[in-house]
Write an enzyme that holds these catalytic residues in place. Sequence first.
Site, PDB file in Angstrom:
ATOM      1  N   HIS A 119      29.262  52.542  13.371  1.00 42.02           N
ATOM      2  CA  HIS A 119      28.200  53.684  13.619  1.00 42.02           C
ATOM      3  C   HIS A 119      27.125  53.149  12.528  1.00 42.02           C
ATOM      4  O   HIS A 119      27.401  52.345  11.638  1.00 42.02           O
ATOM      5  CB  HIS A 119      28.921  54.665  13.082  1.00 42.02           C
ATOM      6  CG  HIS A 119      28.169  56.042  13.389  1.00 42.02           C
ATOM      7  ND1 HIS A 119      27.198  56.619  12.249  1.00 42.02           N
ATOM      8  CD2 HIS A 119      28.401  56.841  14.325  1.00 42.02           C
ATOM      9  CE1 HIS A 119      26.777  57.676  12.798  1.00 42.02           C
ATOM     10  NE2 HIS A 119      27.409  58.042  13.999  1.00 42.02           N
ATOM     11  N   ASP A 196      35.665  53.554   7.392  1.00 39.22           N
ATOM     12  CA  ASP A 196      35.139  54.670   7.676  1.00 39.22           C
ATOM     13  C   ASP A 196      36.183  55.438   8.501  1.00 39.22           C
ATOM     14  O   ASP A 196      36.148  54.957   9.883  1.00 39.22           O
ATOM     15  CB  ASP A 196      33.806  54.341   8.560  1.00 39.22           C
ATOM     16  CG  ASP A 196      33.057  55.380   9.370  1.00 39.22           C
ATOM     17  OD1 ASP A 196      33.713  56.562   9.511  1.00 39.22           O
ATOM     18  OD2 ASP A 196      32.129  55.221  10.006  1.00 39.22           O
ATOM     19  N   GLN A 199      36.449  58.848  12.843  1.00 37.71           N
ATOM     20  CA  GLN A 199      37.039  59.203  14.249  1.00 37.71           C
ATOM     21  C   GLN A 199      38.506  59.166  14.309  1.00 37.71           C
ATOM     22  O   GLN A 199      39.431  59.203  15.204  1.00 37.71           O
ATOM     23  CB  GLN A 199      36.548  57.862  15.155  1.00 37.71           C
ATOM     24  CG  GLN A 199      35.150  58.316  15.473  1.00 37.71           C
ATOM     25  CD  GLN A 199      34.726  59.502  15.918  1.00 37.71           C
ATOM     26  OE1 GLN A 199      35.580  60.268  16.632  1.00 37.71           O
ATOM     27  NE2 GLN A 199      33.407  60.004  15.903  1.00 37.71           N
ATOM     28  N   LYS A 222      34.789  66.671  12.280  1.00 42.72           N
ATOM     29  CA  LYS A 222      35.527  66.182  13.353  1.00 42.72           C
ATOM     30  C   LYS A 222      36.803  66.322  13.320  1.00 42.72           C
ATOM     31  O   LYS A 222      37.650  65.657  14.070  1.00 42.72           O
ATOM     32  CB  LYS A 222      35.240  64.653  13.192  1.00 42.72           C
ATOM     33  CG  LYS A 222      33.635  64.555  13.359  1.00 42.72           C
ATOM     34  CD  LYS A 222      33.462  62.710  13.394  1.00 42.72           C
ATOM     35  CE  LYS A 222      31.837  62.564  13.075  1.00 42.72           C
ATOM     36  NZ  LYS A 222      31.325  62.681  14.401  1.00 42.72           N
ATOM     37  N   CYS A 360      24.980  56.364  18.222  1.00 36.83           N
ATOM     38  CA  CYS A 360      24.547  55.991  17.012  1.00 36.83           C
ATOM     39  C   CYS A 360      25.310  54.645  16.588  1.00 36.83           C
ATOM     40  O   CYS A 360      25.836  54.345  15.587  1.00 36.83           O
ATOM     41  CB  CYS A 360      25.016  57.005  15.757  1.00 36.83           C
ATOM     42  SG  CYS A 360      24.004  58.361  15.856  1.00 36.83           S
TER      43      CYS A 360
END
Length: 403
Positions: A119, A196, A199, A222, A360
């Site tokens: 991302h 990261d 998600q 999220k 993104c």
Amino acid sequence: MKQIRNLFPILKREINGKTLVYFDNAATTQKPQSVIDELVNYYSNENSNIHRGVHTLSQHATEKYEETRIKVKQFMNAQHSEEIIFTRGTTESINLVASSFGEKFLDENDEIIISALEHHSNIVPWQLICEKKKAKLKVIPINEKGEIIIDELPKLISKKTKIIAVAHISNALGTINPIKEIIEIAHKNNIPVLIDGAQAISHFPVDVQDLDCDFYCFSGHKMYAPMGIGILYGKKELLEKMPPYQGGGEMIENVSFEKTTYNHLPFKFEAGTPNVGDALALSTAIKFIESIGYDNIIKHETELMDYCTSEMEKLGFIKFIGTAEHKAGAISFLIDGVHPYDTGIILDKMGIAIRTGHHCAEPVMNFFKIPGTARASFAIYNTKEEIDTLIKGLIAVQKMFNS
Ligand code: PMP
């Protein structure tokens, strides 16, 4: 399922005269009533600035804020609660590390490794610090399925590599990356790793001690919590060596015009008034996830991913972008001859919310030589019936543009 859906008031909404089918969960999940109630309760009954107050409200808010830190520590299985830093979200968490770790450890000609699946939030902060320090960014390539080519990683590592930063799950394709392998390879070379996790955190449990990652970032919004709150987990020994990211109240020990000394962890990285209300609601969101249980979440969401993929395959006009062996949360696709934007607009007319565009992750789109994709992404409250509605919608789009 009916009980779970009833916890989310927005799912009863009608969009364009149709019951909302919400498949944009990778962008943000909807919020259960308990999370909304926590916010209303905080601002109705408990609002107060924390840490510095002697009065009851302030002490109570401070207690709940610090209890949330402990809750997050347990949720991620961190060793120490001071390893949990509250941020605005994944973007701020990564910027904090890129800026502060980079300031301390990065010299001219040093190298940072990321992957081709990232991302923009896990690309641009590293580019900024590379520019400042005259360091280089190296990229682990991906294959046609949208998987990281892990064999390329050892070839990219050199004595100059200072940190590796990769996504746990790709937001653009849904690929689950082999982060344990990446961390093992990195640590054999004494290189720290940032994950990261934007998600991943809503889809499966994250155990930072088991992963042995050095940093792990995620966004509350999220994972059923409000926008504006997120987490940076960092190993204590690394965070202690890093300089503050921002200056202001709370992050100091003593201030004078001659010399200012900094507060200890985690406050060194939490300058200014924190987002207390959203932090408390993050705690409520974690309780929501725990009340469902990750076993149930994984079982249900895997069924949704498998069902949606096989129903889309049957249509014959869907091109999947990203066919990794291990995927979670999202399916990226194109309809032959239809711009993904048009797919999104027509589906919206039917009350179906998907996301279209580059997500993104422009380098991923460039790799596949496409401007963007349509993406359906799932959460615990989605159903097979909703997937059937999506499939009907896709048939309508195909008929409209290709008949
Ligand atoms: N990384 C990934 C993989 C993401 O999916 C996102 C959000 N789309 C981010 C980082 C940035 O998260 P936020 O905008 O919540 O800071």
